[in-house]
Design a protein around this motif. Structure first.
Motif, PDB file in Angstrom:
ATOM      1  N   LYS A   1       0.870  -1.261   0.029  1.00  0.00           N
ATOM      2  CA  LYS A   1      -0.102   0.194  -0.019  1.00  0.00           C
ATOM      3  C   LYS A   1       0.907   1.214  -0.114  1.00  0.00           C
ATOM      4  CE  LYS A   1      -3.872   2.269   2.866  1.00  0.00           C
ATOM      5  NZ  LYS A   1      -4.246   2.067   4.341  1.00  0.00           N
ATOM      6  N   LEU A   2       0.608   2.136  -1.092  1.00  0.00           N
ATOM      7  CA  LEU A   2       1.386   3.262  -1.216  1.00  0.00           C
ATOM      8  C   LEU A   2       0.739   4.402  -1.695  1.00  0.00           C
ATOM      9  CD1 LEU A   2       4.173   1.627  -3.689  1.00  0.00           C
ATOM     10  CD2 LEU A   2       4.462   2.029  -1.401  1.00  0.00           C
ATOM     11  N   THR A   3       1.066   5.762  -1.445  1.00  0.00           N
ATOM     12  CA  THR A   3       0.715   7.011  -1.782  1.00  0.00           C
ATOM     13  C   THR A   3       1.335   6.990  -3.206  1.00  0.00           C
ATOM     14  OG1 THR A   3       2.368   8.225  -0.973  1.00  0.00           O
ATOM     15  CG2 THR A   3       0.509   7.931   0.533  1.00  0.00           C
ATOM     16  N   GLY A   4       0.555   7.941  -3.973  1.00  0.00           N
ATOM     17  CA  GLY A   4       1.161   8.498  -5.128  1.00  0.00           C
ATOM     18  C   GLY A   4       2.405   9.127  -5.191  1.00  0.00           C
ATOM     19  N   LYS A   5       2.693   9.648  -4.085  1.00  0.00           N
ATOM     20  CA  LYS A   5       4.010  10.233  -3.932  1.00  0.00           C
ATOM     21  C   LYS A   5       4.986   9.390  -3.541  1.00  0.00           C
ATOM     22  CE  LYS A   5       6.485  13.830  -0.934  1.00  0.00           C
ATOM     23  NZ  LYS A   5       6.424  15.050   0.070  1.00  0.00           N
ATOM     24  N   GLU A   6       4.630   8.362  -2.685  1.00  0.00           N
ATOM     25  CA  GLU A   6       5.556   7.279  -2.589  1.00  0.00           C
ATOM     26  C   GLU A   6       5.866   6.360  -3.680  1.00  0.00           C
ATOM     27  OE1 GLU A   6       4.703   6.547   2.049  1.00  0.00           O
ATOM     28  OE2 GLU A   6       3.406   5.403   0.593  1.00  0.00           O
ATOM     29  N   LEU A   7       4.989   6.167  -4.653  1.00  0.00           N
ATOM     30  CA  LEU A   7       5.092   5.336  -5.754  1.00  0.00           C
ATOM     31  C   LEU A   7       6.021   6.266  -6.726  1.00  0.00           C
ATOM     32  CD1 LEU A   7       4.501   2.979  -7.711  1.00  0.00           C
ATOM     33  CD2 LEU A   7       2.352   4.343  -8.569  1.00  0.00           C
ATOM     34  N   ARG A   8       5.745   7.440  -6.774  1.00  0.00           N
ATOM     35  CA  ARG A   8       6.890   8.184  -7.798  1.00  0.00           C
ATOM     36  C   ARG A   8       8.303   8.215  -7.361  1.00  0.00           C
ATOM     37  NH1 ARG A   8       6.113  12.713 -11.134  1.00  0.00           N
ATOM     38  NH2 ARG A   8       3.775  12.780 -10.607  1.00  0.00           N
ATOM     39  N   GLN A   9       8.349   8.131  -5.986  1.00  0.00           N
ATOM     40  CA  GLN A   9       9.894   8.156  -5.311  1.00  0.00           C
ATOM     41  C   GLN A   9      10.481   6.730  -5.639  1.00  0.00           C
ATOM     42  OE1 GLN A   9       8.595   8.892  -1.244  1.00  0.00           O
ATOM     43  NE2 GLN A   9       9.864  10.636  -1.116  1.00  0.00           N
ATOM     44  N   ILE A  10       9.601   5.717  -5.925  1.00  0.00           N
ATOM     45  CA  ILE A  10      10.113   4.434  -6.192  1.00  0.00           C
ATOM     46  C   ILE A  10      10.462   4.340  -7.365  1.00  0.00           C
ATOM     47  CG2 ILE A  10       9.264   1.872  -6.370  1.00  0.00           C
ATOM     48  CD1 ILE A  10       7.582   2.321  -3.895  1.00  0.00           C
ATOM     49  N   ILE A  11       9.744   4.883  -8.370  1.00  0.00           N
ATOM     50  CA  ILE A  11       9.872   4.798  -9.919  1.00  0.00           C
ATOM     51  C   ILE A  11      11.292   5.619 -10.094  1.00  0.00           C
ATOM     52  CG2 ILE A  11       9.135   5.391 -12.080  1.00  0.00           C
ATOM     53  CD1 ILE A  11       6.228   4.884 -11.034  1.00  0.00           C
ATOM     54  N   GLU A  12      11.287   6.810  -9.478  1.00  0.00           N
ATOM     55  CA  GLU A  12      12.377   7.763  -9.539  1.00  0.00           C
ATOM     56  C   GLU A  12      13.838   6.838  -9.370  1.00  0.00           C
ATOM     57  OE1 GLU A  12      12.973  10.540 -11.168  1.00  0.00           O
ATOM     58  OE2 GLU A  12      11.253  11.801 -11.047  1.00  0.00           O
ATOM     59  N   HIS A  13      13.819   6.117  -8.055  1.00  0.00           N
ATOM     60  CA  HIS A  13      14.847   5.392  -7.819  1.00  0.00           C
ATOM     61  C   HIS A  13      15.149   4.472  -9.048  1.00  0.00           C
ATOM     62  CE1 HIS A  13      17.921   3.171  -5.405  1.00  0.00           C
ATOM     63  NE2 HIS A  13      17.293   2.293  -5.923  1.00  0.00           N
ATOM     64  N   SER A  14      14.265   3.783  -9.470  1.00  0.00           N
ATOM     65  CA  SER A  14      14.628   2.968 -10.740  1.00  0.00           C
ATOM     66  C   SER A  14      15.184   3.678 -11.699  1.00  0.00           C
ATOM     67  CB  SER A  14      13.382   2.198 -11.146  1.00  0.00           C
ATOM     68  OG  SER A  14      13.646   1.111 -11.955  1.00  0.00           O
ATOM     69  N   LEU A  15      14.854   4.968 -12.144  1.00  0.00           N
ATOM     70  CA  LEU A  15      15.555   5.643 -13.108  1.00  0.00           C
ATOM     71  C   LEU A  15      16.731   6.031 -12.906  1.00  0.00           C
ATOM     72  CD1 LEU A  15      12.188   7.767 -13.917  1.00  0.00           C
ATOM     73  CD2 LEU A  15      12.983   5.941 -15.240  1.00  0.00           C
ATOM     74  N   SER A  16      17.029   6.113 -11.673  1.00  0.00           N
ATOM     75  CA  SER A  16      18.366   6.633 -11.248  1.00  0.00           C
ATOM     76  C   SER A  16      19.683   5.608 -11.966  1.00  0.00           C
ATOM     77  CB  SER A  16      18.585   6.624  -9.798  1.00  0.00           C
ATOM     78  OG  SER A  16      18.719   5.274  -9.215  1.00  0.00           O
ATOM     79  N   PHE A  17      19.131   4.366 -12.084  1.00  0.00           N
ATOM     80  CA  PHE A  17      19.880   3.625 -12.858  1.00  0.00           C
ATOM     81  C   PHE A  17      20.483   3.821 -14.182  1.00  0.00           C
ATOM     82  CE2 PHE A  17      19.675  -0.790 -10.634  1.00  0.00           C
ATOM     83  CZ  PHE A  17      18.939  -0.217  -9.399  1.00  0.00           C
ATOM     84  N   LEU A  18      19.961   4.890 -14.735  1.00  0.00           N
ATOM     85  CA  LEU A  18      20.264   5.373 -16.293  1.00  0.00           C
ATOM     86  C   LEU A  18      21.131   6.411 -16.428  1.00  0.00           C
ATOM     87  CD1 LEU A  18      16.707   4.602 -17.472  1.00  0.00           C
ATOM     88  CD2 LEU A  18      18.561   3.161 -17.595  1.00  0.00           C
ATOM     89  N   ILE A  19      21.753   6.492 -17.595  1.00  0.00           N
ATOM     90  CA  ILE A  19      22.704   7.403 -17.886  1.00  0.00           C
ATOM     91  C   ILE A  19      22.632   7.742 -19.431  1.00  0.00           C
ATOM     92  CG2 ILE A  19      24.413   7.441 -16.091  1.00  0.00           C
ATOM     93  CD1 ILE A  19      26.139   5.968 -17.756  1.00  0.00           C
TER      94      ILE A  19
END
Length: 514
Positions: free
Chosen positions: A385-403
């Motif tokens: 169970k997550l808020t939309g804000k928390e979901l965004r943080q999780i996706i942003e972490h995944s995106l941090s793998f990219l360059i």
């Protein structure tokens, strides 16, 4: 005089030189059978009484062979354990994945082991004593007294269902190594630590390389416990050999691709250490050990037959042409996995990774072999169970793998190349990102069913238990956010989902990076 330490780690059940991609193919450049040949060669070179052989865990889970053994009877587990016994390890410690199949299975495995199990930091809550094996041992090689302490990453309870760690207390590896060091250092000529864990900071600079969760405490152990002479590590699947903090350090990779080697030069008269040298021996240069090949023959045949059992037929292939491409551009198999997670959890959104570099997805006929090759981990499914804000943080972490590279092409940052099983994609949300933007601010679009994800709204996310309990250093995830953990493992779920639900293969691509 030379005392030689040899170490294996993270074999993950890969006994023969095969990844089981194809029936009967046994020419892979890894496996316990190749490790066995290296160790026999080194013992012949230095003399058995000058060699200490260790393993630092993750033996029970990971390969199709290990999975088959878990489904078979107890006789199979004894035969499987005897494959490791054939190496003749002096000492070993447990890995986190050795808990995946539960405590009863783990204890049976331990009982069948012939080597000394070292476990200084997993205690029985009732007695405050090591729950398995012993905290340390002192052995003598050619008149030299060697103390060895064994520890395991303390993060196991964060990744395992409660029943797999019932009655156990996991202490800091650092604290326990420091405690036992004070007890035995004065009694021995060489002090070694075997650790199913790695390094939380760059060994040379001390710069943190991951959040401080206690999963890896190797740098702190090196820096603050100077009495250690030899440090044999694992867990991170890295290949490393070096000397730092007056300690020889090795980590031999994954699946038996290498053997760690530390040579300690010691004065015969004073028994003082003159020098240490750390290196790795690549097993690809050694023929598989015939004894282990013979011992494994029966189990391997049973595994091969089991793997080729047809499970289901799809309306169309669900392929992965290339693991890297699938992560960046999507793939039908990944969508199928996401659909399965949504089906069982009834969640709004699903998250998963491409789990294997050799994953190829499914043809129309799906076998057990296909399932294991594409999802080799013994995970359980969770609803979070997550808020939309928390979901965004999780996706942003995944995106941090990219360059972006010099040519402007999107790729994975070098430091994540061995950790891409932690790069999640999300479904069926429509999301877009600009990789030129700062980390944490890359999302430019995040929608579900045509509606923007709202920061304050509650969403349910389907994800495996490794991730839901903090694996991969994602933000937000913790035990309090888990609403349900499902009993079935992924193999069971795939069997049911493909045969009973008969899903349609989805070719839709729902995310893009630029």
């Amino acid at each position: 005089m030379e005392i030689v330490f040899l170490s294996s780690s993270d074999i993950h059940g890969y006994i023969l030189p095969t990844d089981y991609q194809n029936f009967g193919t046994e020419d892979a450049s890894f496996g316990l059978s190749r490790v066995g040949s290296v160790i026999k060669s080194e013992r012949a070179k230095y003399g058995t009484n000058n060699v200490v052989v260790a393993d630092t865990g993750d033996c029970l889970q990971g390969s199709p062979l290990a999975a088959y053994v878990h489904t078979a009877d107890e006789t199979a587990l004894k035969q499987y354990t005897d494959l490791y016994n054939a190496i003749g390890y002096d000492v070993r410690c447990l890995g986190n994945h050795d808990f995946n199949f539960g405590l009863t299975y783990l204890r049976q495995y331990i009982n069948y082991n012939h080597s000394t199990l070292l476990n200084a930091n997993i205690l029985a809550k009732k007695t405050a004593q090591p729950a398995f094996g012993q905290g340390y041992c002192i052995i003598t090689k050619n008149g030299i007294k060697i103390g060895i302490i064994g520890v395991t990453t303390k993060r196991v309870p964060a990744w395992e269902p409660a029943e797999n760690v019932t009655g156990l207390k996991f202490l800091s590896a650092f604290d326990q190594v420091r405690y036992y060091t004070q007890i035995i250092r004065a009694e021995v000529d060489i002090l070694a630590v075997i650790y199913h864990g790695g390094f939380e900071a760059d060994i040379h600079t001390g710069q943190a390389t991951e959040p401080k969760t206690g999963e890896n405490e190797g740098y702190r152990i090196l820096k603050e416990i100077p009495e250690i002479d030899v440090f044999l590590t694992g867990h991170q699947h890295q290949k490393m050999s070096l000397e730092a903090f007056d300690t020889a350090i090795v980590q031999p990779g994954y699946r038996g691709e290498a053997v760690g080697k530390v040579v300690v030069e010691i004065d015969e008269d004073t028994k003082k250490i003159q020098s240490t040298t750390a290196s790795l021996i690549d097993t690809k240069d050694y023929c598989p050990d015939k004894e282990i090949i013979s011992l494994c023959s029966g189990l391997n045949k049973q595994t091969e037959n089991w793997l080729d059992q047809p499970i289901a037929y799809l309306n169309a292939p669900a392929k992965i042409d290339n693991a890297q491409k699938a992560r960046l551009q999507g793939a039908p198999f990944v969508n199928l996995l996401q659909q399965m997670q949504l089906y069982y959890t009834q969640a709004d959104i699903s998250a998963t990774a491409v789990m294997s570099e050799t994953a190829k997805g499914f043809e129309q006929k799906v076998t057990m072999r296909d399932i294991f090759l594409n999802y080799p981990y013994a995970n359980q499914l969770c609803r979070v169970k997550l808020t939309g804000k928390e979901l965004r943080q999780i996706i942003e972490h995944s995106l941090s793998f990219l360059i972006k590279n010099d040519q402007g092409k999107i790729e994975f940052a070098p430091k994540y190349q061995n950790l891409l099983f932690n790069f999640d994609t999300f479904y069926p949300i429509n999301y877009q990102a600009e990789i030129d933007r700062p980390i944490g601010q890359r999302l430019t679009k995040l929608e579900l069913d045509g509606q923007e994800i709202a920061d304050g709204q509650i969403y349910r996310l389907a994800v495996n238990n490794y991730r839901a309990m903090g694996g991969g250093f994602y933000p937000v995830y913790n035990l309090d956010k888990i609403e349900e953990i499902y009993d079935k493992d992924y193999v069971q779920m795939f069997q049911e989902f493909l045969t009973q639900i008969k899903p349609k293969v989805d070719l839709v691509k729902n995310y893009s990076f630029k």
